[in-house]
Design an enzyme around this catalytic site. Structure first.
Site, PDB file in Angstrom:
ATOM      1  N   ARG A 242      77.037 -75.346  68.459  1.00 33.52           N
ATOM      2  CA  ARG A 242      76.885 -75.349  69.526  1.00 33.52           C
ATOM      3  C   ARG A 242      75.131 -74.613  70.036  1.00 33.52           C
ATOM      4  O   ARG A 242      74.843 -74.679  71.155  1.00 33.52           O
ATOM      5  CB  ARG A 242      78.348 -74.398  70.181  1.00 33.52           C
ATOM      6  CG  ARG A 242      78.866 -75.046  70.043  1.00 33.52           C
ATOM      7  CD  ARG A 242      80.169 -74.487  71.305  1.00 33.52           C
ATOM      8  NE  ARG A 242      81.166 -75.044  71.168  1.00 33.52           N
ATOM      9  CZ  ARG A 242      82.473 -75.330  70.553  1.00 33.52           C
ATOM     10  NH1 ARG A 242      82.470 -73.996  69.784  1.00 33.52           N
ATOM     11  NH2 ARG A 242      83.277 -75.532  71.416  1.00 33.52           N
TER      12      ARG A 242
ATOM     13  N   GLN B  79      89.711 -67.140  63.728  1.00 34.20           N
ATOM     14  CA  GLN B  79      90.162 -68.385  63.013  1.00 34.20           C
ATOM     15  C   GLN B  79      90.779 -68.579  61.517  1.00 34.20           C
ATOM     16  O   GLN B  79      91.986 -68.991  61.169  1.00 34.20           O
ATOM     17  CB  GLN B  79      89.465 -70.018  63.552  1.00 34.20           C
ATOM     18  CG  GLN B  79      89.731 -71.120  62.394  1.00 34.20           C
ATOM     19  CD  GLN B  79      88.503 -72.063  63.102  1.00 34.20           C
ATOM     20  OE1 GLN B  79      88.289 -72.661  63.708  1.00 34.20           O
ATOM     21  NE2 GLN B  79      87.308 -72.380  61.465  1.00 34.20           N
TER      22      GLN B  79
ATOM     23  N   GLY C 162      75.150 -73.069  57.083  1.00 34.75           N
ATOM     24  CA  GLY C 162      76.895 -72.649  57.655  1.00 34.75           C
ATOM     25  C   GLY C 162      77.985 -73.668  56.825  1.00 34.75           C
ATOM     26  O   GLY C 162      78.147 -73.156  55.988  1.00 34.75           O
ATOM     27  N   HIS C 163      77.587 -74.558  57.241  1.00 38.59           N
ATOM     28  CA  HIS C 163      78.980 -75.854  56.276  1.00 38.59           C
ATOM     29  C   HIS C 163      78.087 -76.312  55.193  1.00 38.59           C
ATOM     30  O   HIS C 163      79.386 -75.830  54.067  1.00 38.59           O
ATOM     31  CB  HIS C 163      78.545 -76.780  57.288  1.00 38.59           C
ATOM     32  CG  HIS C 163      78.966 -76.723  58.807  1.00 38.59           C
ATOM     33  ND1 HIS C 163      78.021 -77.159  59.389  1.00 38.59           N
ATOM     34  CD2 HIS C 163      80.213 -76.803  59.327  1.00 38.59           C
ATOM     35  CE1 HIS C 163      78.972 -77.089  60.837  1.00 38.59           C
ATOM     36  NE2 HIS C 163      79.825 -77.096  60.324  1.00 38.59           N
TER      37      HIS C 163
ATOM     38  N   LYS D 107      82.085 -67.155  60.125  1.00 36.07           N
ATOM     39  CA  LYS D 107      81.692 -66.801  61.609  1.00 36.07           C
ATOM     40  C   LYS D 107      82.912 -67.226  62.466  1.00 36.07           C
ATOM     41  O   LYS D 107      82.652 -66.795  63.929  1.00 36.07           O
ATOM     42  CB  LYS D 107      80.906 -68.243  60.832  1.00 36.07           C
ATOM     43  CG  LYS D 107      80.788 -68.782  63.118  1.00 36.07           C
ATOM     44  CD  LYS D 107      79.441 -68.032  63.759  1.00 36.07           C
ATOM     45  CE  LYS D 107      79.354 -68.740  65.200  1.00 36.07           C
ATOM     46  NZ  LYS D 107      80.688 -69.788  65.334  1.00 36.07           N
ATOM     47  N   ASP D 108      83.671 -67.965  62.217  1.00 36.81           N
ATOM     48  CA  ASP D 108      85.185 -67.793  62.578  1.00 36.81           C
ATOM     49  C   ASP D 108      86.325 -67.522  62.531  1.00 36.81           C
ATOM     50  O   ASP D 108      87.093 -68.114  61.706  1.00 36.81           O
ATOM     51  CB  ASP D 108      85.456 -69.417  62.900  1.00 36.81           C
ATOM     52  CG  ASP D 108      84.378 -71.008  63.710  1.00 36.81           C
ATOM     53  OD1 ASP D 108      84.380 -70.361  64.900  1.00 36.81           O
ATOM     54  OD2 ASP D 108      83.803 -70.447  63.070  1.00 36.81           O
TER      55      ASP D 108
ATOM     56  N   GLY E   1      81.488 -81.278  62.103  1.00 35.65           N
ATOM     57  CA  GLY E   1      80.465 -82.363  62.251  1.00 35.65           C
ATOM     58  C   GLY E   1      79.022 -81.574  62.848  1.00 35.65           C
ATOM     59  O   GLY E   1      78.828 -80.668  62.513  1.00 35.65           O
ATOM     60  N   TYR E   2      78.361 -82.605  62.803  1.00 37.74           N
ATOM     61  CA  TYR E   2      76.972 -82.236  63.551  1.00 37.74           C
ATOM     62  C   TYR E   2      76.412 -80.595  62.178  1.00 37.74           C
ATOM     63  O   TYR E   2      75.946 -79.340  62.341  1.00 37.74           O
ATOM     64  CB  TYR E   2      76.941 -81.508  64.788  1.00 37.74           C
ATOM     65  CG  TYR E   2      75.005 -81.851  65.588  1.00 37.74           C
ATOM     66  CD1 TYR E   2      74.803 -82.696  65.431  1.00 37.74           C
ATOM     67  CD2 TYR E   2      74.119 -80.943  65.593  1.00 37.74           C
ATOM     68  CE1 TYR E   2      73.604 -83.148  65.618  1.00 37.74           C
ATOM     69  CE2 TYR E   2      73.092 -81.035  65.840  1.00 37.74           C
ATOM     70  CZ  TYR E   2      72.568 -82.192  65.465  1.00 37.74           C
ATOM     71  OH  TYR E   2      71.090 -82.891  66.644  1.00 37.74           O
ATOM     72  N   LEU E   3      76.525 -80.849  61.076  1.00 38.73           N
ATOM     73  CA  LEU E   3      76.621 -80.048  60.267  1.00 38.73           C
ATOM     74  C   LEU E   3      75.064 -78.868  60.125  1.00 38.73           C
ATOM     75  O   LEU E   3      74.007 -80.064  60.389  1.00 38.73           O
ATOM     76  CB  LEU E   3      76.693 -81.007  58.850  1.00 38.73           C
ATOM     77  CG  LEU E   3      77.937 -81.566  58.831  1.00 38.73           C
ATOM     78  CD1 LEU E   3      78.592 -82.241  56.987  1.00 38.73           C
ATOM     79  CD2 LEU E   3      78.964 -80.513  59.041  1.00 38.73           C
TER      80      LEU E   3
END
Ligand code: AMP
Length: 290
Positions: free
Chosen positions: A187, A153, A36-37, A149-150, A31-33
Site C-alpha cells: 500500500r 494477523q 518484506g514478502h 508487520k501484520d 502480491g505486488y511483492l
C-alpha cells in the site's frame, strides 16, 4: 518455477512431492511483492523442500469501502521477483477459482480479532482466517510463513491453528523496513508527494515509545496519550489507533512490563498504514532498585 491457476493443479503438483517426503512451505500473499514478502520466501527456501507462494487478493477480507478494486496487482512483476528466489510453485488463482459459489462457511477467531484492526475493519480477520484455511487445505503445507508487520494477523492465525489442531507450523518473520524506518507495504504505492515523508511518523512514534520506555515510562495509558499527540503534530496523519497490548491475547495492558506490543494504525491522507514493535522491559523485578 511453475505458475498454477487452479486448485487441482496445485494439489496434483504438491501431493506426490509430499508423499515422497518433501517438507512443504507456504507463503500466502496478496502480491505486488516487495522485500518484506521476499524475506518470508527466503526463510521458506532455507527451511523447506518445496516452496509455494500464493498470490491472491482476497475479496472476503476487504470491507465495502476499502481498496479491493484499486489494490495493486502485477503478476508478471511478481513472477520475475520470485523466480530468482528458487520458488517452486506460484499459486495465483482467480476469484472464481477460490469462490465458485457464494461462500457459506467461515472460520472465525473470536476475542483476538475484536480490537486493533478488527475494530476498524469488521469482518477482515474472518476473511483472512477463512482464506488461509482454504490455502492450507489446498497446499497442505508443513510450515506457513507470516510477517510480524501484520502482528494481529500472525497471532490470529497462530490461535486458529492451535484451536483447530491444524497440522501446520506457523513461523513469524520480522518486519522489513525502508532505510528511514517505514515498514514495506504494497500500500506504500498509494502515498503521493509529501505523504511519503509524513508516513515516517509511524516508525518515529515507535522509536519515541522505545525511548520513553527506556527512560522509565511504565504507564501504558500515558504512553498512548503521548504518542497520539506526537502523531497528531504531523498534519497529514490521522490516528486510527495506538495501543499497548499483551502479545498473546492482544488485550490492552495497563503496565509496561515484561514484553508487550505497541501497535498502531495511522491514516496518511487516505492511506491506512499499520506498524508495531515489541516494547521490552528486560528486568521488571529490578525496576526502581536503582
Ligand atoms: P500481504 O501481501 O500484504 O498480504 O502480505 C503477505 C505476507 O507478507 C504477510 O504475512 C505479511 O505480514 C508479510 N509482510 C508484508 N509486509 C511485510 C514487511 N514489511 N516485512 C515482513 N513481512 C511483511
Amino acid at each position: 518455477m511453475e505458475i498454477l491457476r487452479t486448485i487441482s493443479e496445485v494439489k496434483a503438483a504438491v501431493r506426490p512431492r509430499k508423499r515422497a517426503g518433501a517438507r512443504v512451505g507456504l507463503v500466502p500473499t496478496m502480491g505486488y511483492l516487495h522485500e518484506g514478502h521476499l524475506s518470508l520466501v527466503r526463510r521458506a527456501r532455507q527451511e523447506t523442500d518445496l516452496v509455494v507462494v500464493s498470490i491472491f487478493v482476497n475479496p472476503l477480507q476487504f470491507g465495502p469501502r476499502e481498496d479491493y478494486d484499486r489494490y495493486p496487482r502485477d503478476l508478471d512483476r511478481d513472477a520475475a521477483l520470485l523466480a530468482p528466489e528458487g520458488v517452486d510453485i506460484v499459486f495465483a488463482p482467480s476469484v472464481e477459482e477460490m469462490y465458485p459459489e457464494p461462500i457459506r462457511t467461515f472460520v472465525e477467531v473470536t476475542g483476538l480479532t475484536e480490537g486493533l484492526c478488527g475494530a476498524s475493519r469488521p469482518g477482515h480477520f474472518r476473511g483472512v482466517t477463512t482464506v488461509v484455511t482454504k490455502l492450507f487445505n489446498i497446499v497442505e503445507p508443513d510450515v506457513a510463513y507470516f510477517g510480524e508487520k501484520d502482528f494481529q494477523q500472525l497471532q490470529v492465525v497462530r490461535r486458529m491453528v492451535r484451536d483447530l489442531n491444524m497440522n501446520v507450523e506457523v513461523v513469524g518473520v520480522p518486519t522489513v523496513r525502508e532505510p528511514d524506518g517505514l515498514a514495506l507495504s504494497s500500500r506504500n504505492v498509494y502515498l503521493r508527494g509529501r505523504e511519503r515523508e509524513a508516513a515516517r511518523i509511524l516508525y518515529r512514534a515507535i522509536q519515541r515509545a522505545q525511548e520513553l520506555v527506556a527512560q522509565g515510562q511504565r504507564d501504558a495509558r500515558a504512553l498512548v496519550e503521548d504518542l497520539t499527540a506526537f502523531i497528531a503534530r504531523e498534519p497529514l496523519a490521522r490516528v486510527d489507533y495506538v495501543a499497548v497490548v499483551d502479545p498473546e491475547t492482544l488485550a490492552p495492558v495497563e503496565r509496561i512490563e515484561g514484553r508487550v506490543r505497541l501497535a498502531l494504525a495511522v491514516y496518511i491522507g487516505s492511506t491506512r498504514l499499520i506498524d508495531n514493535a515489541e516494547l521490552a522491559v528486560d528486568n521488571p523485578e529490578l525496576e526502581g532498585a536503582g
